[in-house]
Design an enzyme around this catalytic site. Structure first.
Site, PDB file in Angstrom:
ATOM      1  N   LYS A 178       0.841  -1.197   0.000  1.00 38.29           N
ATOM      2  CA  LYS A 178       0.000   0.000   0.000  1.00 38.29           C
ATOM      3  C   LYS A 178       0.877   1.249   0.000  1.00 38.29           C
ATOM      4  CE  LYS A 178      -1.832   2.793   2.994  1.00 38.29           C
ATOM      5  NZ  LYS A 178      -1.809   4.012   2.166  1.00 38.29           N
ATOM      6  N   GLU A 252      10.091   1.953  10.321  1.00 36.29           N
ATOM      7  CA  GLU A 252      11.073   3.029  10.132  1.00 36.29           C
ATOM      8  C   GLU A 252      10.316   4.345  10.260  1.00 36.29           C
ATOM      9  OE1 GLU A 252      14.060   2.622  10.317  1.00 36.29           O
ATOM     10  OE2 GLU A 252      14.146   0.460  10.037  1.00 36.29           O
ATOM     11  N   CYS A 286      13.341  11.766   6.154  1.00 35.16           N
ATOM     12  CA  CYS A 286      13.318  11.293   7.546  1.00 35.16           C
ATOM     13  C   CYS A 286      14.677  11.504   8.206  1.00 35.16           C
ATOM     14  CB  CYS A 286      12.927   9.830   7.594  1.00 35.16           C
ATOM     15  SG  CYS A 286      13.993   8.805   6.567  1.00 35.16           S
ATOM     16  N   GLU A 386       9.661  16.691  15.358  1.00 34.49           N
ATOM     17  CA  GLU A 386       9.959  16.506  13.930  1.00 34.49           C
ATOM     18  C   GLU A 386       9.079  17.467  13.126  1.00 34.49           C
ATOM     19  OE1 GLU A 386       8.506  13.041  11.689  1.00 34.49           O
ATOM     20  OE2 GLU A 386      10.524  12.844  10.874  1.00 34.49           O
TER      21      GLU A 386
HETATM   22  P1  NAD Z   1       2.286   8.626   7.555  1.00 30.76           P
HETATM   23  O1  NAD Z   1       2.581   7.869   8.817  1.00 30.76           O
HETATM   24  O2  NAD Z   1       1.168   9.576   7.572  1.00 30.76           O
HETATM   25  O3  NAD Z   1       1.945   7.590   6.388  1.00 30.76           O
HETATM   26  C1  NAD Z   1       2.865   6.601   5.948  1.00 30.76           C
HETATM   27  C2  NAD Z   1       2.083   5.472   5.298  1.00 30.76           C
HETATM   28  O4  NAD Z   1       1.374   4.773   6.308  1.00 30.76           O
HETATM   29  C3  NAD Z   1       1.028   5.931   4.292  1.00 30.76           C
HETATM   30  O5  NAD Z   1       0.952   4.981   3.243  1.00 30.76           O
HETATM   31  C4  NAD Z   1      -0.237   5.923   5.132  1.00 30.76           C
HETATM   32  O6  NAD Z   1      -1.404   5.781   4.360  1.00 30.76           O
HETATM   33  C5  NAD Z   1       0.006   4.708   6.004  1.00 30.76           C
HETATM   34  N1  NAD Z   1      -0.665   4.665   7.299  1.00 30.76           N
HETATM   35  C6  NAD Z   1      -0.845   5.689   8.179  1.00 30.76           C
HETATM   36  N2  NAD Z   1      -1.491   5.229   9.275  1.00 30.76           N
HETATM   37  C7  NAD Z   1      -1.703   3.904   9.093  1.00 30.76           C
HETATM   38  C8  NAD Z   1      -2.323   2.873   9.874  1.00 30.76           C
HETATM   39  N3  NAD Z   1      -2.855   3.132  11.069  1.00 30.76           N
HETATM   40  N4  NAD Z   1      -2.365   1.628   9.377  1.00 30.76           N
HETATM   41  C9  NAD Z   1      -1.829   1.339   8.178  1.00 30.76           C
HETATM   42  N5  NAD Z   1      -1.250   2.269   7.382  1.00 30.76           N
HETATM   43  C10 NAD Z   1      -1.177   3.532   7.840  1.00 30.76           C
HETATM   44  O7  NAD Z   1       3.655   9.310   7.093  1.00 30.76           O
HETATM   45  P2  NAD Z   1       3.905  10.273   5.815  1.00 30.76           P
HETATM   46  O8  NAD Z   1       3.323  11.607   6.113  1.00 30.76           O
HETATM   47  O9  NAD Z   1       3.504   9.572   4.565  1.00 30.76           O
HETATM   48  O10 NAD Z   1       5.494  10.356   5.846  1.00 30.76           O
HETATM   49  C11 NAD Z   1       6.196  11.213   6.680  1.00 30.76           C
HETATM   50  C12 NAD Z   1       6.742  10.485   7.901  1.00 30.76           C
HETATM   51  O11 NAD Z   1       7.470   9.341   7.475  1.00 30.76           O
HETATM   52  C13 NAD Z   1       7.714  11.317   8.711  1.00 30.76           C
HETATM   53  O12 NAD Z   1       7.455  11.140  10.087  1.00 30.76           O
HETATM   54  C14 NAD Z   1       9.069  10.720   8.362  1.00 30.76           C
HETATM   55  O13 NAD Z   1      10.062  10.887   9.330  1.00 30.76           O
HETATM   56  C15 NAD Z   1       8.728   9.293   8.157  1.00 30.76           C
HETATM   57  N6  NAD Z   1       9.725   8.643   7.311  1.00 30.76           N
HETATM   58  C16 NAD Z   1      10.603   7.779   7.891  1.00 30.76           C
HETATM   59  C17 NAD Z   1      11.588   7.167   7.127  1.00 30.76           C
HETATM   60  C18 NAD Z   1      12.556   6.201   7.738  1.00 30.76           C
HETATM   61  O14 NAD Z   1      13.183   5.453   7.004  1.00 30.76           O
HETATM   62  N7  NAD Z   1      12.712   6.174   9.049  1.00 30.76           N
HETATM   63  C19 NAD Z   1      11.672   7.435   5.754  1.00 30.76           C
HETATM   64  C20 NAD Z   1      10.753   8.329   5.182  1.00 30.76           C
HETATM   65  C21 NAD Z   1       9.778   8.919   5.988  1.00 30.76           C
END
Ligand code: NAD
Length: 485
Positions: A178, A252, A286, A386
């Protein structure tokens, strides 16, 4: 319907399938919100169940498919990504906003990840153990887990999926993927790459939709043996807590990554690390630098050079050549960043930027100028939370020990960097920093395909690393065999 309004379907059991909801959502260009890139399926738990069912049905055969046959498919998918790199880069930039050259790099890097795992998985085996019984052979064998769910964010919308899906497939698992609703098209292209390469039906399934509609349905059923997730700490912690004990997780999550600038650092180089690490991808990495801990003795000189550089950065649509920063990825990102800038102005000294850009081609996009703050107190929100945007917080430090205390004073531990020419600082930094990625005279951002990647503290689950050989460990379980005569 015009090209820009193409309807993209889910991939379930090898068929491109519309959601049972009959509904779609729009994917728009953050540089120009009038540009609709496509409509994607607003999936339901029934669609999710169908995807898990397809993955489950495909597992028995895929796990018995030879590793070299799997590698052939994964390499062919890489060929297809490379052959279409220019077209796909444009699509990625249109849906996510990053400069075109970076999109192209990301597509090529994703192909490289596929090729890496196509080779690496072929020598990923168990071990043999000495035994007191001369007639007994003790060894471990690795086997795939089964159905795995891959959930990814919008900021690296193909390279993150690639580094999760390639090891999963090569280890013999089947996948439900997804992508983020803010950048689902390039994930679609990745699924399509595997289809073009001849992957059997159901081995990879692609499903789009809101996390609130399908999140639980793709993570919580016991048939899901592993969830590999990259995204916010809140969402990752929620999923980690919600899944059955038999489901492995690899989360992550967020970061609040420091760059320490010591008194002996080459200041131009340190400025380069701050700008590239903190502001490329408009601060939406991130591992992006967000706190700069500078020795008091060089703070003024460093800040002056940093400001000069930040003010010279070019902001504009990612398709325009030569831009340093594109738009933020969506409206929510823009509002969040502007909110942090406002709180920074109350709690710290504002030096430049943080304005929403309007007019002159900016009026239909989510543009903000990069912001720099100094005298940032340790309780300031821009120091602790963050932001995930182009906001740099400069903080004075008086010694190496003071810098380390401040660097580690965070709930996160994803990446950290130091600019110094002193080997003693380099050594102590690597030793004392509470961070999964440690950079010395390098940006906090960036990681290589063949080494493990992940964070400490609330930046990751303390389970399995991804990337490199470690990525294969997550997707396999071990049996210990005692074979007598
Ligand atoms: P997000 O958590 O809003 O969404 C990430 C993904 O998870 C999306 O596909 C979303 O639809 C899905 N999702 C959200 N809640 C969910 C749930 N309860 N169950 C299943 N799926 C769910 O994050 P974002 O806004 O897309 O990305 C930004 C965040 O990602 C920042 O906090 C950033 O630090 C983090 N990030 C971390 C890394 C890493 O490798 N550590 C890399 C890139 C981004």
């Amino acid at each position: 319907m015009s090209e820009s309004a193409t309807v993209f379907k889910n991939l379930i059991a090898g068929e491109w399938t519309a959601s049972v909801s009959g509904k779609t959502f729009r994917n728009i260009n953050p540089a120009d919100t009038r540009d609709v890139i496509g409509h994607f399926q607003a999936s339901t738990p029934d669609d999710a169940q169908a995807a898990l069912g397809a993955a489950s049905a495909a597992f028995a055969k895929w796990r018995r498919t030879s590793v070299s046959a799997r590698a052939k498919i994964v390499n062919k998918a890489a060929d297809w990504l490379e052959a279409n790199a220019d077209a796909f880069a444009l699509e990625l930039t249109r849906e996510e906003g990053k400069p075109l050259a970076q999109s192209r790099d990301e597509i090529l890097r994703s192909a490289q990840v596929l090729r890496f795992y196509a080779v690496e998985a072929q020598t990923f085996t168990g071990e043999t153990f000495p035994s007191d019984d001369p007639d007994q052979l003790v060894y471990t064998q690795r086997e795939p887990l089964g159905v795995v769910t891959v959930i990814t964010p919008w900021n690296f919308p193909i390279s993150i999926p690639a580094r999760k899906i390639a090891p999963a497939l090569m280890a013999g698992n089947t996948v439900v993927f997804k992508p983020s609703s803010d950048a689902p098209l390039i994930g679609y292209r990745l699924a399509e790459a595997f289809v073009q390469a001849g992957i059997p039906a159901g081995v990879i399934n692609y499903i789009t939709g809101r996390a609130s509609d399908i999140g639980a349905a793709i993570t919580e059923p016991p048939v899901v043996r592993a969830v590999s997730f990259t995204g916010s700490t809140a969402a990752g912690e929620h999923i980690h807590r919600s899944v059955p004990i038999t489901t492995r997780t690899q989360m992550e999550l967020g970061g609040k990554n420091p760059l320490i600038v010591m008194e002996d650092a080459d200041l131009d180089r340190a400025v380069d690390l701050a700008v590239k690490g903190g502001l490329s991808l408009s601060g939406q990495a991130c591992t992006g630098t967000s706190r700069i801990l500078v020795m008091e003795t060089v703070r003024e000189a460093f800040t002056a050079r940093l400001l000069e550089r930040v003010k010279s950065l070019k902001i504009g649509s990612g398709v325009t050549p030569g831009m340093d920063l594109g738009p933020l990825a969506n409206r929510k990102q823009l509002d969040t960043v502007l909110g942090y800038v406002a709180s920074g102005k109350e709690q710290a000294t504002h030096l430049t930027g943080g304005d929403q850009l309007t007019g002159d081609g900016f009026e239909h996009g989510y543009y903000v100028s990069p912001a720099v703050f100094t005298n940032v107190p340790e309780n300031a929100r821009i120091y602790r939370e963050e932001i995930f945007g182009p906001v740099l917080a400069i903080v004075s430090v008086t010694s190496f020990e003071d810098a380390m205390r401040k660097a580690n004073d965070t709930e996160y531990g994803l990446s950290a960097a130091i600019a110094t020419s002193n080997p003693r600082y380099m050594h102590r930094f690597a030793d004392e920093i509470e961070s999964g990625t440690v950079k010395i005279n390098r940006t906090t951002t960036g990681n290589v395909v063949n080494a493990p990647f992940g964070g400490l503290k609330r930046s990751s689950t303390s389970t399995f690393r991804e990337s490199g050989r470690a990525g294969l460990e997550f997707y396999t379980q071990i049996k210990t065999v005692y074979r007598g005569l």
